[in-house]
Design an enzyme around this catalytic site. Structure first.
Site, PDB file in Angstrom:
ATOM      1  N   VAL A 153       0.857  -1.196   0.000  1.00 30.80           N
ATOM      2  CA  VAL A 153       0.000   0.000   0.000  1.00 30.80           C
ATOM      3  C   VAL A 153       0.887   1.238   0.000  1.00 30.80           C
ATOM      4  CG1 VAL A 153      -1.849   1.243   1.192  1.00 30.80           C
ATOM      5  CG2 VAL A 153      -1.695  -1.254   1.406  1.00 30.80           C
ATOM      6  N   ILE A 200       5.582   4.977   0.925  1.00 26.91           N
ATOM      7  CA  ILE A 200       4.977   5.642   2.097  1.00 26.91           C
ATOM      8  C   ILE A 200       4.863   4.607   3.226  1.00 26.91           C
ATOM      9  CG2 ILE A 200       2.950   6.845   2.981  1.00 26.91           C
ATOM     10  CD1 ILE A 200       2.239   7.589   0.091  1.00 26.91           C
ATOM     11  N   GLU A 226      -2.493   0.948 -17.227  1.00 23.29           N
ATOM     12  CA  GLU A 226      -2.364  -0.317 -17.952  1.00 23.29           C
ATOM     13  C   GLU A 226      -3.171  -0.260 -19.253  1.00 23.29           C
ATOM     14  OE1 GLU A 226      -0.732  -3.012 -16.654  1.00 23.29           O
ATOM     15  OE2 GLU A 226      -0.237  -1.987 -14.780  1.00 23.29           O
ATOM     16  N   ASP A 269      -8.291  -1.389  -7.392  1.00 18.08           N
ATOM     17  CA  ASP A 269      -6.942  -1.329  -6.824  1.00 18.08           C
ATOM     18  C   ASP A 269      -6.987  -0.572  -5.487  1.00 18.08           C
ATOM     19  OD1 ASP A 269      -3.836  -1.319  -7.245  1.00 18.08           O
ATOM     20  OD2 ASP A 269      -4.353   0.774  -6.839  1.00 18.08           O
ATOM     21  N   LYS A 289      -6.249  -1.957  -1.402  1.00 21.85           N
ATOM     22  CA  LYS A 289      -5.339  -1.275  -0.470  1.00 21.85           C
ATOM     23  C   LYS A 289      -6.101  -0.780   0.760  1.00 21.85           C
ATOM     24  CE  LYS A 289      -2.318   0.086  -4.264  1.00 21.85           C
ATOM     25  NZ  LYS A 289      -2.129   1.122  -5.300  1.00 21.85           N
TER      26      LYS A 289
END
Ligand SMILES: NC(=O)c1ccc[n+]([C@@H]2O[C@H](COP(=O)([O-])OP(=O)(O)OC[C@H]3O[C@@H](n4cnc5c(N)ncnc54)[C@H](OP(=O)(O)O)[C@@H]3O)[C@@H](O)[C@H]2O)c1
Length: 440
Positions: free
Chosen positions: A134, A138, A192, A203, A207
């Protein structure tokens, strides 16, 4: 010095190759910090022959991730193949069952099988670290799991998909359509060839499910996340948001409510003054509202070989140091099951864009239908076709005119009941646009 930590790296693509490179270049620093060196003992990928620009001399080659996981000469499997299923899943399970530790950047796999894998890690004593899964570089997993171990979290939300933020930023700054910006994102390699996983919000949902588990002690469950993507957002919404003091971001939000943990991904209007609203382009950011403190926001690169490898190396460093933390911050049997929150009960402010017909009394009809549902209007703006903004004026005599509304906090089902009534009244044309507002 203690014996080196021997790594088996499965996957030598964008991230895997960078991990090998980083271990080579930062090996001494890593050893000094961990009190122990880290060595790549074996690797695997689909093709042994492929040129990768990394030196694999003296490193054993395994024929599959599973063979690598079962290699007694490695202590830790670094899974950088990707995908929610095979061959990553069996390899990770095998490594954990033999007491090895695992580092992975695979959000899809952790979102789907994280609980089962955490159980195996707990049972056999290895670590299961997934910082890179994730927000790449970060350190959000560590912040929630360790940094805020004693802090109650009320809400965690963020921009977790760089592709979507890039598209929304370009749309806002250049007045371009979603389709035009998506095409550019694909050309630049930010999106993509099949962009649906990103732009439809899945997506971000994977996360978010991981962050929610760490923040609230729930079993990671992608199916408990409400998901809506950004393809319905029009440049006029971004312009209107800006005029009204907001920006539109695709946010993943997990929040503690009286009815349980609400997990949702959708285009969201955030006040321009918030830290999250300042985050532009492919950059990611996460804000945590902790008990008794102002919000904490972490901002940084959410993708890219070097950024992701940095997080993978930080996980490897923890294993080399002997740090073992429960993968989701608490024992698996203490994680609670979480259900999908019904969005019709979602409470918050809303932005509504209607195309009002040029009929006498249209504004009054809209106001009446909202009032019937006890919805209070914070602001109403009527935009004229020439682009000017003229608050509070009634509809002119020409084509349908956009009417922009911001409501005070209300329930989502009340908003949709009011809009259905307005549609039945035939005072608007087309479908209303509705965007949820997230305030700080
Ligand atoms: N790229 C990023 O910015 C980023 C950011 C955060 C997280 N991640 C995560 O990191 C992981 C790796 O991503 P990536 O971008 O590095 O992917 P990638 O460039 O596509 O690399 C995948 C690697 O896995 C190998 N592989 C694929 N199928 C295999 C199989 N059946 N057996 C053995 N090896 C196999 C490939 O081998 P060949 O090279 O021989 O084809 C390749 O080396 C994914 O879980 C991804 O979600 C990536």
């Amino acid at each position: 010095m203690a014996a080196p930590l021997r790594l088996g790296i499965a996957g030598l693509g964008t991230v895997g190759a960078e991990v090998v490179r980083l271990i080579e270049s930062e090996g001494r620093t890593l050893a000094a910090r961990c009190g122990r060196s880290v060595r790549v003992a074996a690797v695997t990928a689909r093709s042994k022959a492929k040129k990768r620009g990394i030196d694999l001399a003296g490193i054993a080659w395994a024929n599959s991730p599973l063979e690598l996981a079962n290699n007694p000469d490695i202590d830790c499997l670094v899974e950088l193949v990707g995908g929610a299923g095979e061959p990553a899943l069996s390899a990770i399970e095998a490594a954990l069952k033999s007491g090895k530790s695992v580092v992975t950047a695979n959000k899809a796999l952790i979102a789907k099988h994280g609980v089962r894998l955490a159980q195996a890690a707990e049972k056999h004593g290895g670590a299961l670290n997934f910082e890179a899964a994730v927000g790449a570089a970060i350190p959000i997993i560590k912040t929630l799991r360790e940094g805020l171990a004693a802090t109650g979290v009320n809400r965690v939300y963020g921009i977790l998909n760089g592709t979507c933020n890039y598209i929304l930023t370009r749309m806002e700054q250049e007045g371009l359509s979603f389709a035009e910006c998506l095409k550019d994102a694909q050309r630049l390699g930010y999106a993509e060839a099949d962009p649906s996983f990103d732009v439809d919000g899945h997506d971000t949902a994977q996360k978010l499910a991981i962050l929610a588990s760490l923040a609230f002690g729930t079993k990671v469950a992608e199916r408990a996340v409400y998901v809506e993507g950004i393809s319905s957002i029009a440049p006029e919404d971004l312009r209107a948001a800006s005029d009204l003091g907001y920006r539109v971001k695709l946010l993943g939000v997990a929040v503690r409510t009286a009815k349980g943990i609400e997990q949702r991904v959708h285009p969201t209007m955030v006040p321009k003054s918030t830290s999250i609203a300042q985050v532009m382009g492919v950059t990611n950011a996460v804000t945590i509202d902790g008990e008794g403190m102002p919000p904490i926001t972490l901002v940084g690169p959410g993708a890219g070989g070097a950024a992701t490898a940095s997080a993978v190396l930080s996980d490897i460093a923890d294993i080399a140091r002997g740090v073992r933390v429960k993968p989701f911050g608490r024992p698996v049997d203490r994680l609670r099951v979480t259900e999908k929150a019904p969005m019709e009960r979602h409470e918050g402010g809303y932005y509504i864009r209607l195309m009002a017909r040029d009929l006498a009394g249209t504004a009054a009809t809209i106001a009446t239908r909202l009032a019937e549902q006890k919805i209070s209007i914070e602001s109403i703006v009527q935009r004229h076709p020439n682009g000017g903004v003229d608050p509070g004026r009634s509809a002119g005599k020409a084509a349908p005119v956009p009417v922009l509304l911001i409501t005070y906090a209300t329930h989502e089902d009340a908003v949709y009941r009011a809009l259905q009534a307005v549609q039945r009244d035939k005072v608007i044309s087309g479908r209303p646009q509705v965007i949820r507002i997230e305030k700080n």
